[in-house]
Design a protein around this motif. Structure first.
Motif, short mmCIF file in Angstrom:
data_model
loop_
_atom_site.label_atom_id
_atom_site.label_comp_id
_atom_site.label_asym_id
_atom_site.label_seq_id
_atom_site.Cartn_x
_atom_site.Cartn_y
_atom_site.Cartn_z
N CYS A 10 29.94 -9.62 94.12
CA CYS A 10 28.80 -10.43 94.57
C CYS A 10 28.01 -9.61 95.59
CB CYS A 10 29.28 -11.74 95.17
SG CYS A 10 30.27 -11.50 96.67
N SER A 11 26.93 -10.18 96.04
CA SER A 11 26.13 -9.51 97.07
C SER A 11 26.65 -9.87 98.46
CB SER A 11 24.66 -9.93 96.95
OG SER A 11 24.50 -11.26 97.38
N SER A 12 26.34 -9.02 99.41
CA SER A 12 26.68 -9.31 100.81
C SER A 12 25.97 -10.56 101.28
CB SER A 12 26.28 -8.13 101.70
OG SER A 12 27.07 -7.01 101.39
N LEU A 67 30.66 -18.28 93.28
CA LEU A 67 31.37 -17.04 93.59
C LEU A 67 32.48 -16.79 92.58
CD1 LEU A 67 31.91 -14.62 95.41
CD2 LEU A 67 33.24 -16.15 96.91
N LEU A 68 33.21 -17.84 92.22
CA LEU A 68 34.29 -17.70 91.25
C LEU A 68 33.77 -17.17 89.91
CD1 LEU A 68 37.34 -18.16 90.85
CD2 LEU A 68 36.79 -20.45 90.04
N PHE A 69 32.61 -17.67 89.48
CA PHE A 69 32.02 -17.16 88.23
C PHE A 69 31.57 -15.71 88.38
CE2 PHE A 69 31.78 -21.55 86.71
CZ PHE A 69 32.17 -21.36 85.38
N GLN A 70 31.09 -15.33 89.56
CA GLN A 70 30.70 -13.93 89.77
C GLN A 70 31.92 -13.01 89.69
OE1 GLN A 70 27.62 -13.25 92.93
NE2 GLN A 70 27.87 -15.47 93.18
N ILE A 71 33.04 -13.44 90.25
CA ILE A 71 34.29 -12.67 90.18
C ILE A 71 34.72 -12.53 88.72
CG2 ILE A 71 36.74 -12.64 90.80
CD1 ILE A 71 35.84 -14.32 93.35
N TYR A 72 34.66 -13.63 88.01
CA TYR A 72 35.03 -13.64 86.59
C TYR A 72 34.17 -12.66 85.79
CZ TYR A 72 36.23 -15.75 82.06
OH TYR A 72 36.66 -15.96 80.78
N GLU A 73 32.87 -12.72 86.01
CA GLU A 73 31.93 -11.85 85.28
C GLU A 73 32.06 -10.38 85.68
OE1 GLU A 73 29.67 -12.50 82.78
OE2 GLU A 73 30.63 -14.46 82.64
N ALA A 74 32.54 -10.11 86.89
CA ALA A 74 32.65 -8.74 87.38
C ALA A 74 33.83 -7.98 86.80
CB ALA A 74 32.74 -8.73 88.91
N LEU A 114 41.69 -14.04 96.25
CA LEU A 114 41.45 -13.96 97.68
C LEU A 114 40.43 -12.88 97.99
CD1 LEU A 114 42.59 -14.70 100.65
CD2 LEU A 114 43.85 -12.57 100.38
N GLY A 115 39.56 -13.16 98.96
CA GLY A 115 38.61 -12.16 99.41
C GLY A 115 38.12 -12.45 100.81
N ILE A 116 37.69 -11.40 101.49
CA ILE A 116 37.12 -11.51 102.83
C ILE A 116 35.64 -11.83 102.69
CG2 ILE A 116 36.57 -10.22 104.94
CD1 ILE A 116 39.17 -8.62 104.40
N ILE A 117 35.16 -12.83 103.42
CA ILE A 117 33.74 -13.18 103.29
C ILE A 117 32.90 -12.68 104.47
CG2 ILE A 117 34.14 -15.08 101.70
CD1 ILE A 117 33.71 -17.03 104.02
N ILE A 138 41.08 -4.99 100.91
CA ILE A 138 40.08 -5.67 100.09
C ILE A 138 38.76 -5.61 100.85
CG2 ILE A 138 39.46 -7.78 98.88
CD1 ILE A 138 42.45 -8.60 99.25
N LYS A 139 37.86 -4.77 100.40
CA LYS A 139 36.58 -4.65 101.09
C LYS A 139 35.72 -5.89 100.79
CE LYS A 139 34.31 -2.23 97.35
NZ LYS A 139 33.55 -1.13 96.89
N PRO A 140 34.75 -6.15 101.66
CA PRO A 140 33.84 -7.26 101.38
C PRO A 140 33.17 -7.06 100.01
CG PRO A 140 33.56 -6.51 103.63
CD PRO A 140 34.47 -5.51 102.95
N THR A 141 32.96 -8.11 99.29
CA THR A 141 32.42 -8.22 97.93
C THR A 141 33.47 -7.92 96.85
OG1 THR A 141 31.47 -5.99 97.57
CG2 THR A 141 30.07 -7.63 98.72
#
Length: 187
Positions: A10-12, A67-74, A114-117, A138-141
């Motif tokens: 995702c984007s920052s 966000l969940l869909f963006q993770i899925y698509e990535a 899990l991710g850092i926001i 786990i870097k941001p994004t």
């Protein structure tokens, strides 16, 4: 299951919007960390977005699902079903105690993501992800997918800056979802 990290999901700015919205919520709680008898010093703030009682925060739930869909698509197709079962955001800093734990019994139907926001989070500030004996940054994004029945924890944070992390519980894949639905009596 080994940790799978999906980069650049995702984007920052998306993370900034999610974090800003969460910070301004009045519904943070201190129910997590340690156990029921634990002192307040062992707890950390958490915001339940979706839990077993349903959607707690509609606007945040919409952002989380996006966000969940963006993770899925990535790059996570086939690893999970993009449907929110549980979702929350936690806050930790260098004063947060270690909390190595499991989220549930061994169950092949579910995984966690899990991710850092904090879009500006730096690796040297700590707060990586420890899972089943392995340290993961786990870097941001970027987001990790893991088995919640294995030991895991946030790693030591070395700053007073608050680290915000979002976590999702989802069905592992469509077959595990179908098996789970049959088990609870839904088709």
């Amino acid at each position: 299951m080994a940790v799978k990290i999906i980069d650049n999901c995702c984007s920052s700015e998306y993370l900034n919007c999610l974090k800003f919205t969460a910070i301004n919520s009045e519904n943070w709680n201190l129910k997590y960390g340690g156990n029921v008898e634990s002192s307040i010093e062992d707890k950390f703030p958490k915001l339940n977005i979706v839990d077993d009682k349903g959607v707690r925060h509609p606007y945040l739930a919409g952002l989380a699902l996006g966000l969940l869909f963006q993770i899925y698509e990535a790059g996570a197709q086939g690893l999970f079903v993009p449907e929110l079962l549980n979702c929350g955001i936690s806050i930790k800093d260098k004063h947060s105690p270690d909390n190595i734990h499991t989220d549930e019994e061994k169950n092949d139907n579910f995984v966690k993501i899990l991710g850092i926001i904090n879009s500006d989070w730096e690796e040297e500030w700590g707060g990586g992800f420890f899972h089943n004996g392995t340290s993961n940054y786990i870097k941001p994004t970027s987001f990790c997918i893991f088995d919640p029945s294995e030991d895991h924890a946030a790693e030591k944070i070395f700053t007073d800056k608050k680290r915000f992390a979002i976590d999702f519980s989802v069905h592992r894949d469509q077959q595990s979802k179908n098996n789970w639905m049959k088990k609870i009596g839904n088709k």
